[in-house]
Design a protein around this motif. Structure first.
Motif: not given
Length: 355
Positions: A183, A186, A201, A239
């Motif tokens: 994560t 990303a 996020m 995302r």
């Protein structure tokens, strides 16, 4: 409480000794009747009661000393100790028994039955005492060996359980850094091009990590698993935006069934990362109860490049299920009709009972 238990045990012990004396006296009395030799029952009862009670008095000490002898490492020392213990027990028990008879028979009006202590009297009692001594020593040894065996089995089971728990915990903790790495990777891709999305996020990651790191159990309710999955999907929606179509279908009647902690996230992550393609990623998750089992399905609609055992997610889920449920649970991946693939998790459908 302990005093009460000890008192109750002492009463039972005395009752047993009295019962033994009563039965032996009755046997002797009936033998005389069968042999047409009439006799008095009371003297026989006094005989047997003084014998059983005097022997019972020394049993607690006998148990203690026998256990000490059993711990001796030298065989000759054990033999000599048994010999000394038996002779001491025989002398003490016979002396107490004859003393009681000298006291009780006159009080009961049967003075003529009171026998004075003699060497022959002591020798006469030894065969019976030796028999009971051998039975008690052997029985105590067998009981102690049985208890030791049970204790070893319990310790082995506890050790095996602790080892299994440690393995499960290691598997569970594997998920956090794996998920976090993917994560954050990303986020790093988005933080310059879409900083607002990256910030959202990170906020969701914080919520999910707080939930996962505060968990202490290997299992929780399916309803709680849905909440964790919702947090994770929020991260992925931030995302991918409209490029992710994630549908979750849950039945409220199944919410109290227990499932392994964070069992869905790695499988859904695998479906999103490997089961989609291009700008369109479609994932469907559902739960059903079938033939006494809870079945979870994670479906992707892409070309699918993942295979069973690909990455940490699938292997981790498979290992955790086997540790928790053995052959009653499992996970499989199959090609889906119309393209894509479906991962199926099955496990016992048991209601969650919070501790």
């Amino acid at each position: 409480m302990k005093t009460g238990k000890r008192g109750y045990a002492a009463i039972l012990w005395i009752a047993l000794l009295v019962a033994i004396g009563l039965l032996r006296a009755t046997n002797r009395y009936l033998v005389d009747i069968a042999n047409h030799v009439p006799s008095l029952f009371t003297p026989k009862l006094i005989d047997e009661l003084t014998g059983s009670l005097s022997f019972g008095v020394f049993l607690p000490v006998l148990f203690v000393v026998l256990r000490r002898i059993a711990r001796m490492t030298s065989a000759p020392a054990r033999v000599l100790s048994h010999l000394g213990l038996f002779l001491s027990l025989s002398l003490a028990q016979t002396s107490l028994m004859l003393g009681l008879r000298l006291l009780v028979f006159p009080l009961a009006g049967f003075a003529r039955f009171a026998a004075m202590p003699t060497g022959w009297r002591y020798l006469m009692e030894m065969p019976t005492q030796l028999f009971f001594y051998a039975v008690i020593a052997l029985g105590l040894w067998l009981v102690d060996r049985y208890r030791e065996g049970q204790a070893r089995e319990l310790r082995a089971a506890q050790l095996e359980s602790a080892l299994s728990d440690a393995r499960l915990e290691a598997l569970r903790l594997q998920l956090n850094p794996h998920f976090l790495f993917n994560t954050l990777n990303a986020v790093s891709e988005l933080m310059y091009e879409r900083p607002q999305v990256a910030d959202e996020m990170l906020s969701r990651i914080g919520e999910l990590l707080r939930a996962t790191l505060s968990a202490t159990a290997q299992e929780h309710r399916l309803a709680d698993e849905w909440q964790l999955l919702s947090l994770y999907l929020d991260i992925q929606r931030a995302r991918f935006g409209s490029g992710l179509d994630a549908q979750v279908e849950g039945d409220a009647a199944l919410d109290d069934l227990h499932v392994p902690f964070l069992i869905l996230q790695p499988l859904v992550e695998n479906a999103i990362e490997h089961g989609g393609g291009g700008d369109g990623r479609r994932v469907a998750v559902d739960a059903r109860r079938e033939a006494g089992r809870l079945t979870l399905r994670i479906r992707d609609f892409g070309g699918g490049t993942s295979r069973p055992g690909h990455g940490i997610g699938f292997a981790n889920v498979d290992a955790r299920l086997r540790h928790l449920y053995g052959d009653d649970a499992g996970v499989s991946r199959d090609a889906a009709v119309g393209g894509g693939s479906v991962v199926t998790v099955w496990l016992p459908a048991r209601r969650w009972a919070a501790a």
